[in-house]
Design an enzyme around this catalytic site. Structure first.
Site, short mmCIF file in Angstrom:
data_model
loop_
_atom_site.label_atom_id
_atom_site.label_comp_id
_atom_site.label_asym_id
_atom_site.label_seq_id
_atom_site.Cartn_x
_atom_site.Cartn_y
_atom_site.Cartn_z
N ALA A 44 0.90 -1.31 0.07
CA ALA A 44 -0.20 0.04 0.08
C ALA A 44 1.00 1.23 0.06
CB ALA A 44 -1.10 0.05 1.36
N GLY A 60 0.78 -4.99 0.98
CA GLY A 60 -0.47 -5.08 0.00
C GLY A 60 -0.10 -5.73 -1.28
N GLU A 113 -0.61 -9.25 -0.63
CA GLU A 113 -1.83 -9.69 -0.34
C GLU A 113 -2.64 -9.51 -1.76
OE1 GLU A 113 -1.61 -6.18 2.56
OE2 GLU A 113 -2.59 -7.70 4.22
N GLU A 122 4.78 -5.08 7.16
CA GLU A 122 3.93 -4.09 7.73
C GLU A 122 4.66 -3.81 9.34
OE1 GLU A 122 2.67 -6.60 5.99
OE2 GLU A 122 0.98 -5.61 4.89
C1 LIG Z 1 -1.88 -3.13 2.54
C2 LIG Z 1 -1.71 -2.54 3.64
C3 LIG Z 1 -2.57 -2.06 4.64
C4 LIG Z 1 -0.44 -2.24 4.14
C5 LIG Z 1 1.03 -1.91 3.50
O1 LIG Z 1 1.00 -2.49 2.34
S1 LIG Z 1 2.18 -1.11 4.04
C6 LIG Z 1 3.44 -1.17 2.98
C7 LIG Z 1 4.34 -2.42 2.75
N1 LIG Z 1 5.57 -2.30 2.21
C8 LIG Z 1 6.58 -1.97 2.61
O2 LIG Z 1 6.87 -1.55 3.74
C9 LIG Z 1 7.67 -1.87 1.40
C10 LIG Z 1 8.30 -0.35 1.39
N2 LIG Z 1 9.42 -0.38 0.40
C11 LIG Z 1 10.44 -0.66 0.58
O3 LIG Z 1 10.92 -1.46 1.34
C12 LIG Z 1 11.48 -0.56 -0.40
O4 LIG Z 1 11.11 0.56 -1.36
C13 LIG Z 1 11.95 -1.79 -1.36
C14 LIG Z 1 12.79 -2.71 -0.22
C15 LIG Z 1 10.50 -2.55 -1.90
C16 LIG Z 1 12.82 -1.39 -2.47
O5 LIG Z 1 13.96 -0.60 -1.99
P1 LIG Z 1 14.83 0.44 -3.17
O6 LIG Z 1 15.90 0.72 -2.28
O7 LIG Z 1 14.93 -0.74 -4.23
O8 LIG Z 1 13.76 1.39 -3.60
P2 LIG Z 1 13.30 2.68 -2.92
O9 LIG Z 1 14.28 3.68 -3.03
O10 LIG Z 1 12.98 2.57 -1.30
O11 LIG Z 1 11.92 2.83 -3.45
C17 LIG Z 1 11.77 3.56 -4.86
C18 LIG Z 1 10.72 4.57 -4.89
O12 LIG Z 1 9.55 3.80 -4.42
C19 LIG Z 1 8.77 4.38 -3.33
N3 LIG Z 1 8.15 3.34 -2.45
C20 LIG Z 1 8.48 2.16 -2.48
N4 LIG Z 1 7.70 1.51 -1.66
C21 LIG Z 1 6.46 2.42 -1.29
C22 LIG Z 1 5.48 2.08 -0.69
N5 LIG Z 1 4.89 1.06 -0.25
N6 LIG Z 1 4.76 3.20 -0.65
C23 LIG Z 1 5.11 4.27 -1.19
N7 LIG Z 1 6.29 4.64 -1.98
C24 LIG Z 1 6.82 3.43 -2.06
C25 LIG Z 1 10.10 4.99 -2.61
O13 LIG Z 1 9.70 6.07 -1.27
C26 LIG Z 1 10.81 5.36 -3.57
O14 LIG Z 1 10.36 6.87 -4.08
P3 LIG Z 1 11.07 8.28 -3.55
O15 LIG Z 1 12.52 7.97 -4.04
O16 LIG Z 1 10.08 9.24 -4.52
O17 LIG Z 1 10.69 8.32 -2.12
#
Ligand SMILES: CC(C)=CC(=O)SCCNC(=O)CCNC(=O)[C@H](O)C(C)(C)COP(=O)(O)OP(=O)(O)OC[C@H]1O[C@@H](n2cnc3c(N)ncnc32)[C@H](O)[C@@H]1OP(=O)(O)O
Length: 257
Positions: free
Chosen positions: A65, A108, A111, A131
């Site tokens: 998400a 998500g 999921e 999460e």
């Molecule tokens: C469904 C419900 C209720 C809850 C959820 O799903 S909570 C979210 C669960 N997911 C996560 O916690 C994963 C979050 N992301 C990461 O840990 C990392 O992005 C990664 C391990 C998947 C990839 O790491 P990497 O270093 O290759 O890339 P990043 O620089 O971290 O990401 C690139 C770009 O994408 C944005 N990003 C990534 N995931 C999300 C996200 N879940 N929500 C919003 N944005 C996301 C990240 O911020 C970055 O963008 P910016 O450089 O503009 O900040």
């Protein structure tokens, strides 16, 4: 229909939906999920479509998400908006839906993949429910669907540590049905969808309903349901054609009725 966060194409009787927010690793925001629901509504209503594939990019099926969209929510806003409930549209599609997963399928994203009927994973796929690392727990079915798919021990491990598992571990634990080379992912998923789409649509839809029933009822009830549905299949033209074709040693030509 013009979409901004997904790409949609049809290949014969197969619809291919590609999540397309590359800069955010396909983080699932409300706009994307609304578009996905709209596309699924359209394909559900389209008599020419008999199977659907949902995929993402090489790097990410979906990284969860959208944390940036979610971060400022309050209990009241989440409750009043009924945040996440509309995502369940994916699990209510009556036609078969395959998730083709490469790269990250986290939170998500994992999921969403589990809401599909089965998952074909690229050898690059990484699954997880991280999460807990954000101070919350899975909210789109992760604690429930993952536990049913991989069992309590593995689900606890993944949900409590937030670690990722690779495609091989996901296949071993029953989360994915098969692992394929990343460059063959779409080809393999579409081929599986085409195979399903070539079969009798009512038989396919009822099979999906019967398998899903196994998750929601007792064994005795499930078997009773299966038996009733099985008996009803003798009312279809496709049953007559399928069995006649076998006897005549020729391929069946199903008319989906
Ligand atoms: C469904 C419900 C209720 C809850 C959820 O799903 S909570 C979210 C669960 N997911 C996560 O916690 C994963 C979050 N992301 C990461 O840990 C990392 O992005 C990664 C391990 C998947 C990839 O790491 P990497 O270093 O290759 O890339 P990043 O620089 O971290 O990401 C690139 C770009 O994408 C944005 N990003 C990534 N995931 C999300 C996200 N879940 N929500 C919003 N944005 C996301 C990240 O911020 C970055 O963008 P910016 O450089 O503009 O900040």
């Amino acid at each position: 229909m013009a979409y901004e966060n997904i790409l949609v194409e049809t290949r014969g009787a197969v619809a291919l939906i590609t999540l397309n927010r590359p800069k955010a690793l396909n983080a699932l925001n409300s706009a994307l999920m609304t578009e996905l629901s709209t596309a699924l509504d359209g394909f559900e209503a389209d008599a020419e479509i008999r199977a659907i594939v949902i995929t993402g990019s090489e790097k990410a099926f979906a990284a969860g998400a959208d944390i940036k969209e979610m971060q400022s929510k309050t209990y009241m806003s989440a409750y009043l908006e009924d945040f996440i409930t509309s995502w369940e549209r994916v699990s209510r599609v009556r036609k078969p839906v395959i998730a083709a997963v490469a790269g990250y399928a986290l939170g998500g994203g994992c999921e969403l993949a589990m809401m599909c009927d089965f998952i074909i994973a690229a050898d690059t796929a990484k699954f997880g429910q991280p999460e807990i690392l954000l101070g919350v727990l899975p909210g789109a079915g992760g604690t429930q669907r993952l536990t049913r798919l991989v069992g309590k021990s593995k689900a606890m491990d993944l949900c409590l540590t937030g670690r990722m598992m690779d495609a091989a571990e996901a296949e071993r634990s029953g989360l994915v049905s098969r692992v394929v080379p990343a460059d063959k992912l779409i080809e393999e998923a579409v081929a599986a969808a085409e195979k399903i789409a070539s079969l009798s649509l009512p038989a396919v839809m009822l099979t999906k309903e019967a398998v899903n029933r196994a998750y929601e009822t007792t064994l005795a009830e499930g078997i009773r349901f299966e038996r009733r549905v099985f008996h009803s299949m003798f009312s279809t033209e496709d049953q007559k054609e399928g069995m006649q074709a076998f006897i005549e040693k020729r391929p069946a030509v199903f008319r989906h009725r």
